[in-house]
Design a protein around this motif. Structure first.
Motif, PDB file in Angstrom:
ATOM      1  N   GLY A 101      -9.299   5.690  11.201  1.00 30.09           N
ATOM      2  CA  GLY A 101      -9.333   6.780  10.233  1.00 30.09           C
ATOM      3  C   GLY A 101      -8.017   7.218   9.645  1.00 30.09           C
ATOM      4  O   GLY A 101      -7.971   8.147   8.851  1.00 30.09           O
ATOM      5  N   ALA A 102      -6.918   6.568  10.005  1.00 29.91           N
ATOM      6  CA  ALA A 102      -5.634   6.933   9.408  1.00 29.91           C
ATOM      7  C   ALA A 102      -5.535   6.320   8.016  1.00 29.91           C
ATOM      8  O   ALA A 102      -6.005   5.209   7.780  1.00 29.91           O
ATOM      9  N   ALA A 103      -4.938   7.049   7.106  1.00 27.13           N
ATOM     10  CA  ALA A 103      -4.693   6.529   5.760  1.00 27.13           C
ATOM     11  C   ALA A 103      -3.330   5.855   5.747  1.00 27.13           C
ATOM     12  O   ALA A 103      -2.381   6.346   6.347  1.00 27.13           O
ATOM     13  N   ILE A 104      -3.237   4.736   5.040  1.00 26.25           N
ATOM     14  CA  ILE A 104      -1.988   4.001   4.948  1.00 26.25           C
ATOM     15  C   ILE A 104      -1.434   4.195   3.541  1.00 26.25           C
ATOM     16  O   ILE A 104      -2.043   3.770   2.560  1.00 26.25           O
ATOM     17  N   ALA A 105      -0.279   4.847   3.448  1.00 30.31           N
ATOM     18  CA  ALA A 105       0.369   5.058   2.159  1.00 30.31           C
ATOM     19  C   ALA A 105       1.157   3.802   1.821  1.00 30.31           C
ATOM     20  O   ALA A 105       1.786   3.198   2.676  1.00 30.31           O
ATOM     21  N   ASP A 106       1.119   3.408   0.572  1.00 27.59           N
ATOM     22  CA  ASP A 106       1.824   2.218   0.144  1.00 27.59           C
ATOM     23  C   ASP A 106       2.745   2.567  -1.007  1.00 27.59           C
ATOM     24  O   ASP A 106       2.409   3.385  -1.853  1.00 27.59           O
ATOM     25  N   SER A 107       3.903   1.940  -1.030  1.00 26.05           N
ATOM     26  CA  SER A 107       4.835   2.143  -2.141  1.00 26.05           C
ATOM     27  C   SER A 107       4.311   1.364  -3.340  1.00 26.05           C
ATOM     28  O   SER A 107       4.020   0.177  -3.238  1.00 26.05           O
ATOM     29  N   LEU A 108       4.213   2.039  -4.448  1.00 31.43           N
ATOM     30  CA  LEU A 108       3.743   1.382  -5.667  1.00 31.43           C
ATOM     31  C   LEU A 108       4.914   1.121  -6.584  1.00 31.43           C
ATOM     32  O   LEU A 108       5.766   1.978  -6.782  1.00 31.43           O
ATOM     33  N   LYS A 109       4.932  -0.060  -7.142  1.00 31.62           N
ATOM     34  CA  LYS A 109       5.964  -0.409  -8.102  1.00 31.62           C
ATOM     35  C   LYS A 109       5.278  -0.705  -9.429  1.00 31.62           C
ATOM     36  O   LYS A 109       4.355  -1.514  -9.490  1.00 31.62           O
ATOM     37  N   ALA A 110       5.697  -0.036 -10.451  1.00 31.25           N
ATOM     38  CA  ALA A 110       5.093  -0.222 -11.757  1.00 31.25           C
ATOM     39  C   ALA A 110       5.447  -1.595 -12.320  1.00 31.25           C
ATOM     40  O   ALA A 110       6.608  -2.000 -12.313  1.00 31.25           O
ATOM     41  N   LEU A 111       4.426  -2.296 -12.803  1.00 30.48           N
ATOM     42  CA  LEU A 111       4.674  -3.568 -13.460  1.00 30.48           C
ATOM     43  C   LEU A 111       5.220  -3.353 -14.861  1.00 30.48           C
ATOM     44  O   LEU A 111       5.973  -4.145 -15.380  1.00 30.48           O
TER      45      LEU A 111
END
Length: 114
Positions: A101-111
């Motif tokens: 049930g933990a949420a995993i935050a991800d770094s987003l890089k704009a294309l």
């Protein structure tokens, strides 16, 4: 309610290794000139909690990983509790944390940055 289900975990951007003679006790970041491999460590930090509750949740996450036989350690890094696991267990670790049930935050890089 289970605190893990309200937890957001973020992977630290660097790779780490155990400090000499301090396996399981202290980590150090790998120099950028050293090629990371599966024996190096990854670190996970909570974004959703701080203080004593963060330490308690990290310990619960460590025990959850122990249930699937993934060794991990909760250590202080930059003033916060972080969970460190070997890089070869990253996939299993993230899958297990999602399953509990933990949420995993991800770094987003704009294309296409504007």
């Amino acid at each position: 309610m289970n605190n893990i289900q309200l937890s957001v975990v973020h992977r630290l951007p660097q790779h780490y290794r155990w400090s000499s003679g301090l396996t399981g006790v202290k980590v150090e970041p790998l120099p950028l000139t050293v090629m990371a491999d599966e024996t190096n460590l990854i670190g996970l930090r909570l974004l959703s909690h701080d203080g004593d509750s963060a330490w308690q949740i990290m310990e619960k996450l460590r025990l959850t990983l122990a249930e699937i036989q993934v060794d991990s350690s909760v250590l202080e890094w930059e003033g916060e509790p972080c969970l460190f696991v070997e890089g070869c267990h990253e996939g299993a670790t993230l899958c297990r944390l999602k399953n509990v049930g933990a949420a995993i935050a991800d770094s987003l890089k704009a294309l296409y940055p504007f």
